[in-house]
Design an enzyme around this catalytic site. Structure first.
Site, PDB file in Angstrom:
ATOM      1  N   GLU A 177      11.372   4.190  17.553  1.00  0.00           N
ATOM      2  CA  GLU A 177      12.006   5.255  16.779  1.00  0.00           C
ATOM      3  C   GLU A 177      11.113   5.712  15.629  1.00  0.00           C
ATOM      4  O   GLU A 177      11.150   5.128  14.544  1.00  0.00           O
ATOM      5  CB  GLU A 177      13.360   4.792  16.223  1.00  0.00           C
ATOM      6  CG  GLU A 177      14.064   5.872  15.406  1.00  0.00           C
ATOM      7  CD  GLU A 177      15.352   5.398  14.756  1.00  0.00           C
ATOM      8  OE1 GLU A 177      16.016   6.225  14.102  1.00  0.00           O
ATOM      9  OE2 GLU A 177      15.705   4.207  14.888  1.00  0.00           O
ATOM     10  N   LYS A 219      13.399   6.837  20.844  1.00  0.00           N
ATOM     11  CA  LYS A 219      14.476   7.381  20.022  1.00  0.00           C
ATOM     12  C   LYS A 219      13.847   8.435  19.127  1.00  0.00           C
ATOM     13  O   LYS A 219      13.064   8.118  18.217  1.00  0.00           O
ATOM     14  CB  LYS A 219      15.174   6.297  19.195  1.00  0.00           C
ATOM     15  CG  LYS A 219      16.349   6.834  18.368  1.00  0.00           C
ATOM     16  CD  LYS A 219      17.231   5.726  17.829  1.00  0.00           C
ATOM     17  CE  LYS A 219      18.392   6.303  17.019  1.00  0.00           C
ATOM     18  NZ  LYS A 219      19.355   5.272  16.579  1.00  0.00           N
TER      19      LYS A 219
END
Length: 336
Positions: A177, A219
């Site tokens: 992420e 992500k």
């Protein structure tokens, strides 16, 4: 665990019409959320709230897994059933946040680097034994005057790649992420440029560290104007810019992409995801990994009566999961 097993888990995480619920707030972060609605930040209240989320009836219709915090992975229902077992029995995959948070990057004022690599191999071994099958590590990229620098981007990409390689070594699917923060006066074009640079650096580092993309989930941030930019980009503009950025940087071999809500309103996060999928077909499944955009309404309702409002709050969680599950298929309809 073999690459086939990692790939199977990763594919299940982005199954059609399903996404991830993020309930991995640290004790300090959930304290702020609880304070905002007048709930005391005790371990029992945290446990009860997370039980509410994870035991929502039919949640697995639209939720493939949940990112948990260390405390949560070790907790159980009021009847003594470990949360990891509750999830597995319901057909959802337990995940775990493993980073130690973003800290000031020495020599780079205003920039952050995520820490937590020390001792990570041992922690991952334990998390696997506790039932986790995927993990998450969040990097934080700020946009401002003369930032982000290449130093910051590359330092965070390097940490994400080292984390991802360790995850796969221990049999966990890494969720990487690199969040480009919405706060700031930047316009959508600058967000595009920064996000593109971040993703290029990330995938170069993943390649250097022999991370198998077939067993990895990204992500991602959506490409959005800054919150104080005064720019009002349409749903179509955000979706088109986000897709163009992803298609120019993300290899098609990646298993899937889930978006973070990143401070967007509940409805905006759903509308953007829906439009992105309506603009398909795309090389990868595009779904969601929302925290506040999944929980906010339910938390507010539960806080008004934490004993008697559980069922009503769970209905709200289910409705948010349903809406985002439909958006992951490009089939969401805004309520009249």
């Amino acid at each position: 665990m073999s690459i086939e097993q990692l790939a199977e888990t990763a594919q299940a995480m982005v199954a059609p019409g399903k996404g991830i619920i993020a309930i991995d707030e640290s004790t300090g972060t959930i304290a702020k959320r609880f304070a905002g609605v007048g709930v005391e930040n005790t371990e029992e209240n945290r446990r009860a709230y997370r039980e509410l989320l994870l035991t929502t009836p039919k949640l697995s219709d639209y939720i493939s897994g949940a990112i948990l915090y260390d405390e949560t992975l070790r907790q159980s229902t009021k009847d003594g059933v470990p949360f990891a077992k509750v999830m597995t029995d319901a057909g959802m995959i337990p995940g775990i946040k493993v980073d130690k948070g973003a800290h000031a990057l020495a020599g780079c004022p205003g920039e952050l680097v995520t820490e937590g690599l020390d001792g990570l191999r041992t922690r991952l071994e334990e998390y696997y034994r506790l039932g986790a099958r995927f993990a998450k590590w969040r990097a934080v990229i700020n946009i401002g005057d003369d930032i982000p620098t290449g130093t910051c981007i590359d330092a965070n990409a390097h940490a994400l790649a080292r984390y991802a390689a360790l995850c796969q070594e221990q049999g966990l699917v890494p969720m990487v992420e690199p969040e480009v923060i919405m706060d700031g006066s930047h316009d959508i074009d600058e967000c595009f440029q920064v996000t593109e640079a971040v993703l290029r650096s990330l995938f170069a580092s993943l390649y250097d560290h022999n991370v198998m993309l077939e067993g990895t989930i990204l992500k991602a941030s959506m490409v959005l104007p800054g919150t104080t930019s005064g720019e009002d980009a349409s749903v179509e503009e955000v979706a088109a810019a986000t897709l163009q950025c992803l298609k120019s940087t993300v290899p098609a071999t990646l298993t899937g992409i889930v978006f973070l809500s990143g401070g967007q309103s509940d409805e905006a996060a759903t509308a953007h995801l829906d439009m992105i999928n309506r603009m398909g077909p795309n090389p990868w499944p595009l779904s969601f990994s929302y925290g506040r955009a999944m929980q906010q309404a339910a938390l507010k309702l539960w806080s008004q009566d934490i004993v008697n409002n559980v069922a009503a709050a769970q209905q709200t969680v289910y409705e948010r999961a349903r809406d985002n599950g439909l958006a992951a298929l490009g089939e969401w309809q805004k309520a009249a």
